[in-house]
Motif scaffolding. Structure first.
Motif, mmCIF file in Angstrom:
data_model
loop_
_atom_site.group_PDB
_atom_site.id
_atom_site.type_symbol
_atom_site.label_atom_id
_atom_site.label_comp_id
_atom_site.label_asym_id
_atom_site.label_seq_id
_atom_site.Cartn_x
_atom_site.Cartn_y
_atom_site.Cartn_z
ATOM 1 N N SER A 186 2.114 1.268 -6.985
ATOM 2 C CA SER A 186 2.316 -0.152 -6.284
ATOM 3 C C SER A 186 2.552 -1.120 -7.453
ATOM 4 C CB SER A 186 1.295 -0.345 -5.174
ATOM 5 O OG SER A 186 1.688 -1.611 -4.764
ATOM 6 N N GLY A 195 -2.589 1.991 -4.307
ATOM 7 C CA GLY A 195 -2.064 3.277 -4.619
ATOM 8 C C GLY A 195 -2.646 4.041 -5.637
ATOM 9 N N THR A 249 0.873 -1.223 0.005
ATOM 10 C CA THR A 249 0.117 0.060 0.027
ATOM 11 C C THR A 249 0.882 1.284 0.081
ATOM 12 O OG1 THR A 249 -1.638 -1.151 1.099
ATOM 13 C CG2 THR A 249 -1.716 1.341 1.165
ATOM 14 N N THR A 250 0.709 2.105 -0.994
ATOM 15 C CA THR A 250 1.385 3.461 -1.129
ATOM 16 C C THR A 250 0.504 4.587 -1.202
ATOM 17 O OG1 THR A 250 1.905 3.422 -3.479
ATOM 18 C CG2 THR A 250 3.222 1.908 -2.254
ATOM 19 N N GLY A 251 1.136 5.855 -1.393
ATOM 20 C CA GLY A 251 0.460 6.944 -1.840
ATOM 21 C C GLY A 251 0.618 7.183 -3.345
ATOM 22 N N SER A 252 1.530 6.518 -4.012
ATOM 23 C CA SER A 252 1.880 6.697 -5.381
ATOM 24 C C SER A 252 1.575 5.420 -6.263
ATOM 25 C CB SER A 252 3.242 7.214 -5.625
ATOM 26 O OG SER A 252 4.115 6.358 -4.888
ATOM 27 N N SER A 288 -1.556 0.995 -9.833
ATOM 28 C CA SER A 288 -1.453 -0.217 -9.179
ATOM 29 C C SER A 288 -1.369 -1.042 -10.710
ATOM 30 C CB SER A 288 -3.010 -0.649 -8.617
ATOM 31 O OG SER A 288 -2.684 -2.073 -8.367
#
Length: 370
Positions: free
Chosen positions: A17, A40, A12-15, A43
């Protein structure tokens, strides 16, 4: 990837994945690779950035590439803003499962990219994918088609749902122009549309149900194996038959088939003929007790759900109640007189006609010789 098994899952990322991010070409040979994008803004299961991005599967290679829902997502995603090339090749005995295959090229738009090759694939989450199914693809897991997505099985391709697997989707999410082999579970099979075939598993036809359980299908029907058993009346040499398939095996006695050649006031003349699916016929058998008609084929036995008709006979695949014509009972043929109704069971036939006062009460049967 050469040999072995690789599982790559993005987090899980903010940008962005990614399951796997690569430059250039990706090859999977005699190996099993599962690449899943996480959550993210972007994805991607398998993300490839190159002037000539490619994915090649060979020698029993298997690739599963999927993404989570995101603003930008793709099972396989090619980034090639300086060119227009990109390819996915699925070689012999190799398989690909992806929710989408996308090429972003120098037009600065995302385009569906169709795989090629002699292997098999399923791309199930991309409505604009022109090659959603390739070769003969067999589900190895349960699949759900998300709301809003559709795909088509193209002519020449086959999707198989085996006994222990389930495809979950509305009927309008799937168009069958090739073949859908349904041995497992797909709840909306009767509503499917398309120009292709639905291949069912083993079917046993009975006089109690007739063709009713299969009459509602919109697609052309096939079955891996179909069987029908006819109980024979005691001391009856003749019967009528109208089956939705051509039997390749008849157990319980030798059977000869006839159609009506001529109809007179006191006699019906029959002539020997070939069996056809849906064709109303008389038969003669030396068997006793019962006879079993069956056909079996890995490619599927073709079925018809509407009986054919000729100049003299009408077939039945469900119960019929004619008020005119001639019917067979206990080896004798009788006219239907005075507007009476006669119950004719499924998978049988009766002789058409309008009776008058000159009609014999019992018709004799004559078999024409060649």
């Amino acid at each position: 990837m050469q040999g072995g098994t690789l599982t790559a899952t993005g987090g899980t990322t903010g940008s962005g994945s990614y399951g796997i991010s690569a430059n250039g070409s990706v090859t999977v040979s005699d190996a099993t690779v599962t690449a899943t994008g996480g959550t993210g803004k972007y994805s991607y299961g398998l993300y490839v950035s190159s002037n000539s991005p490619s994915v090649t599967l060979s020698d029993n290679g298997s690739l599963t590439a999927r993404s989570e829902s995101a603003d930008k997502a793709g099972g396989i995603y090619f980034q090639n803003p300086f060119g227009s090339a990109g390819s996915v090749t699925v070689g012999d005995n190799s398989t690909l499962l992806a929710n989408s295959v996308i090429l972003y090229d120098n037009s600065f738009t995302e385009k569906p990219l169709a795989p090629t090759g002699n292997g098999s694939w399923l791309i199930y989450g991309q409505s604009d994918q022109p090659s959603a199914v390739g070769g003969t693809y067999t589900l190895e897991e349960n699949i759900t088609i998300e709301s809003g997505n559709t795909f088509t099985i193209p002519a020449g391709s086959t999707l198989t749902i085996p006994e222990d697997k389930t495809l979950t989707a509305d009927a309008n999410q799937l168009v069958v122009n090739g073949e859908l082999v349904l041995e497992g579970t797909f709840d909306n099979a009767t509503e499917l549309e398309g120009s292709g075939n639905l291949v069912l598993g083993e079917i046993t036809l009975t006089d109690d149900e007739g063709i009713g359980a299969y009459a509602g299908y919109h697609l052309k029907l096939k079955s891996k194996k179909v069987t029908y058993t006819r109980a024979l009346p005691v001391n009856s040499q003749y019967g009528t038959i109208c089956l939705p398939f051509v039997p390749t095996s008849v157990a319980g006695g030798q059977v000869t088939y006839y159609q009506v050649l001529e109809l007179e006031s006191d006699e019906i003349t029959l002539v020997e003929t070939d069996f056809e699916a849906g064709k109303p016929l008389f038969y003669q058998t030396s068997g006793t007790g019962s006879i079993t008609f069956s056909a079996e084929s890995a490619a599927g036995v073709e079925l018809v759900t509407t009986p054919a008709t000729d100049n003299f006979m009408e077939g039945t695949m469900s119960v019929a109640t004619p008020t005119a014509g001639y019917f067979l009972k206990n080896g004798n043929i009788y006219p239907i007189a005075n507007g009476d109704k006669v119950k004719v069971k499924p998978f049988r036939a009766y002789v058409k006609g309008q009776n008058d006062a000159s009609q014999a009460s019992v018709m004799s049967v004559n078999v024409a010789r060649p």
